[in-house]
Motif scaffolding. Sequence first.
Motif, PDB file in Angstrom:
ATOM      1  N   ARG A 236       0.862  -1.185   0.000  1.00  0.00           N
ATOM      2  CA  ARG A 236       0.000   0.000   0.000  1.00  0.00           C
ATOM      3  C   ARG A 236       0.894   1.229   0.000  1.00  0.00           C
ATOM      4  NH1 ARG A 236      -4.732  -0.141  -1.709  1.00  0.00           N
ATOM      5  NH2 ARG A 236      -6.142   1.403  -0.929  1.00  0.00           N
ATOM      6  N   VAL A 237       0.762   2.061  -1.029  1.00  0.00           N
ATOM      7  CA  VAL A 237       1.510   3.313  -1.119  1.00  0.00           C
ATOM      8  C   VAL A 237       0.469   4.410  -1.302  1.00  0.00           C
ATOM      9  CG1 VAL A 237       3.284   4.616  -2.337  1.00  0.00           C
ATOM     10  CG2 VAL A 237       3.452   2.128  -2.209  1.00  0.00           C
ATOM     11  N   GLY A 238       0.296   5.211  -0.271  1.00  0.00           N
ATOM     12  CA  GLY A 238      -0.773   6.209  -0.298  1.00  0.00           C
ATOM     13  C   GLY A 238      -2.108   5.487  -0.328  1.00  0.00           C
ATOM     14  N   ASN A 239      -2.921   5.799  -1.320  1.00  0.00           N
ATOM     15  CA  ASN A 239      -4.212   5.127  -1.437  1.00  0.00           C
ATOM     16  C   ASN A 239      -4.218   4.091  -2.566  1.00  0.00           C
ATOM     17  OD1 ASN A 239      -4.040   6.951  -3.490  1.00  0.00           O
ATOM     18  ND2 ASN A 239      -6.137   7.714  -3.292  1.00  0.00           N
ATOM     19  N   LEU A 240      -3.036   3.713  -3.062  1.00  0.00           N
ATOM     20  CA  LEU A 240      -2.935   2.748  -4.158  1.00  0.00           C
ATOM     21  C   LEU A 240      -2.287   1.444  -3.713  1.00  0.00           C
ATOM     22  CD1 LEU A 240      -1.700   5.057  -7.058  1.00  0.00           C
ATOM     23  CD2 LEU A 240      -4.023   4.268  -6.614  1.00  0.00           C
ATOM     24  N   SER A 241      -2.738   0.359  -4.319  1.00  0.00           N
ATOM     25  CA  SER A 241      -2.157  -0.960  -4.084  1.00  0.00           C
ATOM     26  C   SER A 241      -1.187  -1.260  -5.227  1.00  0.00           C
ATOM     27  CB  SER A 241      -3.264  -2.010  -4.036  1.00  0.00           C
ATOM     28  OG  SER A 241      -2.722  -3.283  -3.872  1.00  0.00           O
ATOM     29  N   ILE A 242       0.072  -1.489  -4.876  1.00  0.00           N
ATOM     30  CA  ILE A 242       1.114  -1.730  -5.871  1.00  0.00           C
ATOM     31  C   ILE A 242       1.515  -3.199  -5.827  1.00  0.00           C
ATOM     32  CG2 ILE A 242       3.475  -1.159  -6.587  1.00  0.00           C
ATOM     33  CD1 ILE A 242       1.367   1.047  -7.032  1.00  0.00           C
ATOM     34  N   PHE A 243       1.399  -3.861  -6.969  1.00  0.00           N
ATOM     35  CA  PHE A 243       1.785  -5.258  -7.102  1.00  0.00           C
ATOM     36  C   PHE A 243       3.291  -5.337  -7.328  1.00  0.00           C
ATOM     37  CE2 PHE A 243       2.888  -8.749  -9.921  1.00  0.00           C
ATOM     38  CZ  PHE A 243       2.325  -9.839  -9.281  1.00  0.00           C
TER      39      PHE A 243
ATOM     40  N   SER B 203       8.876   9.699  -7.688  1.00  0.00           N
ATOM     41  CA  SER B 203       8.565   9.943  -6.271  1.00  0.00           C
ATOM     42  C   SER B 203       7.673   8.838  -5.718  1.00  0.00           C
ATOM     43  CB  SER B 203       7.924  11.315  -6.080  1.00  0.00           C
ATOM     44  OG  SER B 203       6.656  11.358  -6.683  1.00  0.00           O
ATOM     45  N   PHE B 204       6.798   8.310  -6.551  1.00  0.00           N
ATOM     46  CA  PHE B 204       5.934   7.219  -6.113  1.00  0.00           C
ATOM     47  C   PHE B 204       6.754   5.960  -5.814  1.00  0.00           C
ATOM     48  CE2 PHE B 204       2.734   3.952  -6.298  1.00  0.00           C
ATOM     49  CZ  PHE B 204       1.673   4.547  -5.636  1.00  0.00           C
ATOM     50  N   MET B 205       7.751   5.661  -6.657  1.00  0.00           N
ATOM     51  CA  MET B 205       8.611   4.497  -6.408  1.00  0.00           C
ATOM     52  C   MET B 205       9.453   4.701  -5.145  1.00  0.00           C
ATOM     53  SD  MET B 205       8.198   1.888  -8.325  1.00  0.00           S
ATOM     54  CE  MET B 205       6.444   2.123  -8.278  1.00  0.00           C
TER      55      MET B 205
ATOM     56  N   VAL C 234       9.481   2.020  -2.079  1.00  0.00           N
ATOM     57  CA  VAL C 234      10.689   1.500  -1.421  1.00  0.00           C
ATOM     58  C   VAL C 234      10.582   1.678   0.097  1.00  0.00           C
ATOM     59  CG1 VAL C 234      13.167   1.932  -1.137  1.00  0.00           C
ATOM     60  CG2 VAL C 234      12.200   1.747  -3.417  1.00  0.00           C
ATOM     61  N   GLU C 235      10.075   2.803   0.532  1.00  0.00           N
ATOM     62  CA  GLU C 235       9.869   3.031   1.964  1.00  0.00           C
ATOM     63  C   GLU C 235       8.800   2.095   2.521  1.00  0.00           C
ATOM     64  OE1 GLU C 235       9.049   7.136   2.759  1.00  0.00           O
ATOM     65  OE2 GLU C 235      10.913   7.796   1.801  1.00  0.00           O
TER      66      GLU C 235
ATOM     67  N   LEU D 178      12.798  -1.165   2.235  1.00  0.00           N
ATOM     68  CA  LEU D 178      14.058  -1.397   1.529  1.00  0.00           C
ATOM     69  C   LEU D 178      14.948  -0.179   1.729  1.00  0.00           C
ATOM     70  CD1 LEU D 178      15.162  -3.672  -0.276  1.00  0.00           C
ATOM     71  CD2 LEU D 178      14.307  -2.410  -2.238  1.00  0.00           C
ATOM     72  N   SER D 179      16.066  -0.346   2.443  1.00  0.00           N
ATOM     73  CA  SER D 179      16.920   0.801   2.729  1.00  0.00           C
ATOM     74  C   SER D 179      18.142   0.883   1.808  1.00  0.00           C
ATOM     75  CB  SER D 179      17.383   0.761   4.183  1.00  0.00           C
ATOM     76  OG  SER D 179      18.089  -0.435   4.439  1.00  0.00           O
TER      77      SER D 179
END
Length: 141
Positions: A50-57, A123-125, A129-130, A134-135
Amino acid sequence: HLYRCGRSIRRRPAQSPYRSVNGRQFETEIQIRSTQHSCRQTQTSHRKARVGNLSIFYREAGPVTAPAILLLHGFPSSSRMYKPLLERLCDRFHVIAPDYPGFGHSDWPDPKQFGYTFDRLASFMGGFVEAIGLSRYTLYM
């Protein structure tokens, strides 16, 4: 089987274990290289973050303690383009291949609400990563 002899290409019988180089006969050994890798497709995880309000596969393979490689796909494509690479690298690296928003199995936000620009995707990627924690990673595009 074709081989080059001078400027012409000659056909060699497939069953012959010999080949001629400069008029001399040499026995050739045919080796079949296995295309199997230590990671099977069942070891590639298909996940969502979950990134913001989107689900990223994203696809993930390899040990979490190994050096990480983040594989970002091209346009128009998806993380599926990296499936063979995931299988080859997963025994030595922690490999992550996400789908951008609007691509593959990720959510498809309305273009009026989500600017599909390179800056916005970059910026979305960073947020992705956060979100997966993943650091340190190597970026592959």
